[in-house]
Enzyme design. Structure first.
Site, PDB file in Angstrom:
ATOM      1  CE  LYS A 124      -2.120   3.168   1.772  1.00  0.00           C
ATOM      2  NZ  LYS A 124      -1.965   4.596   1.320  1.00  0.00           N
ATOM      3  CD  GLU A 160      12.556   5.057   8.602  1.00  0.00           C
ATOM      4  OE1 GLU A 160      12.128   6.071   9.222  1.00  0.00           O
ATOM      5  OE2 GLU A 160      12.962   5.084   7.439  1.00  0.00           O
ATOM      6  CB  CYS A 197      12.940   9.066   7.278  1.00  0.00           C
ATOM      7  SG  CYS A 197      13.850   7.856   6.309  1.00  0.00           S
ATOM      8  CD  GLU A 241      10.623  13.572  10.065  1.00  0.00           C
ATOM      9  OE1 GLU A 241      11.511  12.935   9.493  1.00  0.00           O
ATOM     10  OE2 GLU A 241       9.556  13.048  10.459  1.00  0.00           O
TER      11      GLU A 241
END
Length: 504
Positions: free
Chosen positions: A185, A260, A295, A394
């Site tokens: 997905k 993650e 990331c 972030e």
């Protein structure tokens, strides 16, 4: 410039080796982030489609043409996929750039890495045959024992938009190498190349149901996948809040997950570096590659006070030299962010930093020469303190915040001053110091005198709120294997725990 007239294929969901229209027949528009124009659409899966895909995956495992394959047989499929990716590299790279805003140079490099990842896991699949059944010596004449490595079963793979095909393959390749049947997905913000992977699998004759691809929205497709009772594991890369939801859903069924979830990674620069330009380029690459949508981006520069002024001066000169343009233009090194929502989010982080008292040393707004598209200048923010949002959260955009330090102890404290723990970098020619920082950094990935280089052979993942579990390397394969111990009683003598009725 590359040919932007590459047609966007109109695909359906890829389930059971064929294209299937979503049960509810819904589709989602594809928006080119460089032009803000709708260039096509993708199918929108719902829970009904998830059920069909899970059933197709279960059937694949039950059939001999997938469920009984050896690692060597699966390796042939993986290598065939790799060859097809390279054959279609130019078109796939262009589609990736049109869909996600990634520079064509980076998209092309991603396709090489996709093929390389399939090749790597083909090798590991072959090697798995000799490790599938491992005898264990008990120093006993009465028992023979061994350990089996077997595929986990049906696995759900939920992947992000920043490396649309590559990060999907970080999960797809080891899952297939292990012999699992997978349901991918991808993010609805960038799904084109993942759907093209379905066409490649169809072309090379991958057994039906071994890989199924469901595009769609997270709550409508990802949620039902995570909570499905016949999905044996979920592997997810994406945001922290979504990761928490997936973990919660999986917990109801005690289903294993790998997560993650990003980071706020530091790069620590010491005054003993020999070459400011080399350190400046690595610092830039660590935050501005892929328009900062990484990331592991080293988005917090922690630079020794004694060289801070000179280093920032070099950093500014390098930053001003970055070509910002349509991602299909030659030598473009910074394209748009992926979507209008991401664009607004990045600009809000920058304006909040300014209102909290930080200084926008460079950038912070739309490039003046680009009137359309979700472009943000590469941005450097100074006068940052540790209570500011820009230090803690972030951004996932081309934004670097800067703090200075005097001592090693202070640098370590600043580096670890984050809820995340994905990556960290140190720039110094002092080998012992680099060893100390390697030990002190609270993260899963350490870079010494560089930032961001990534290799298929090495584990990828973090700790703290960056998640747990590992992609890539042999660890990526092991995460899709179940360990089964087998014990056989080989003695002709009775066990003699109970009194035998025949001796009464």
């Amino acid at each position: 410039m590359a040919n932007r007239n590459v047609p966007i294929p109109r695909r359906q969901l890829y389930i059971g080796g064929e294209w299937r229209e979503p049960v509810k027949k819904k589709r989602i528009p594809i928006i080119n982030p460089a032009t803000e124009e709708i260039i096509g659409d993708i199918p929108a899966a719902t829970a009904e489609d998830v059920d069909i895909a899970v059933e197709a995956a279960r059937k694949a495992i039950a059939r001999d043409d997938w469920g009984s394959t050896t690692g060597a047989q699966r390796a042939k499929y993986l290598r065939a996929i790799a060859a097809k990716v390279l054959e279609k590299k130019s078109v796939l790279a262009t589609l990736e750039s049109l869909d996600s805003g990634k520079t064509l140079f980076e998209s092309a490099a991603d396709m090489d890495d996709v093929a390389g990842c399939f090749e790597y896991y083909a090798d590991l699949a072959e090697a798995l045959d000799s490790r599938r059944k491992i005898p264990v010596n008990l120093n006993s004449d009465s028992f023979k024992t061994y350990v089996l490595r077997e595929p986990l079963g049906v696995v759900g793979l939920i992947t992000p938009w920043n490396y649309p095909l590559l990060m999907a393959i970080w999960k797809v390749a080891p899952a297939l190498a292990a012999g699992c049947a997978a349901i991918l997905k991808p993010s609805e913000l960038a799904s084109i190349t993942c759907l093209e992977l379905g066409e490649i699998c169809r072309e090379i004759g991958l057994p039906s149901g071994a890989l199924n691809i469901l595009t769609g929205l997270g709550p409508e497709a990802g949620g039902p996948l995570a909570s499905h009772p016949h999905v044996d594991k979920i592997s997810f890369t994406g945001s922290g809040p979504t990761g928490s939801k997936i973990m919660t859903a999986a917990a109801q069924l005690v289903k294993p997950v790998s997560l993650e979830l990003g980071g706020k990674s530091p790069i620590v620069v010491f005054d003993d570096i020999d070459n400011l330009d080399i350190a400046a380029e690595w610092t830039l690459f660590g935050i501005f590659v892929n328009t900062g949508q990484v990331c592991s981006a080293t988005s917090r520069l922690i630079v020794q006070e004694s060289i801070a002024s000179a280093f920032l001066d070099r950093l500014l000169k390098w930053t001003k030299n970055i070509k910002i343009s349509d991602p299909l233009e030659e030598d473009c090194k910074l394209g748009p962010v992926v979507s209008a929502g991401q664009y607004e989010k990045v600009l809000k982080f920058i304006s909040n930093a300014k209102s909290e008292g930080a200084t926008i040393l460079y950038g912070g707004e739309r490039p003046q020469h680009l009137k359309k598209g979700y472009y943000v200048q590469p941005t450097i923010i100074t006068d940052v303190n540790t209570s500011m949002e820009i230090w803690k959260e972030e951004v996932f955009g081309p934004v670097l915040c800067v703090k200075t330090f005097k001592t090693e102890e202070e640098a370590i404290e600043l580096a670890n001053d984050t809820k995340y723990g994905l990556a960290a970098a140190v720039m110094s020619k002092d080998v012992k110091r680099c060893e100390r920082f390697t030990k002190a950094f609270q993260s899963g990935i350490i870079w010494i005198n560089c930032s961001q280089p990534t290799f298929n052979q090495l584990p990828w993942g973090g700790k703290k709120r960056s998640g747990f579990g590992r992609d890539l390397g042999e660890w990526g394969l092991e995460s899709f294997l179940n360990i089964k111990q087998v014990t056989e009683y080989t003695s002709a003598e009775p066990w003699a725990f109970y009194k035998s009725p025949s001796k009464n």
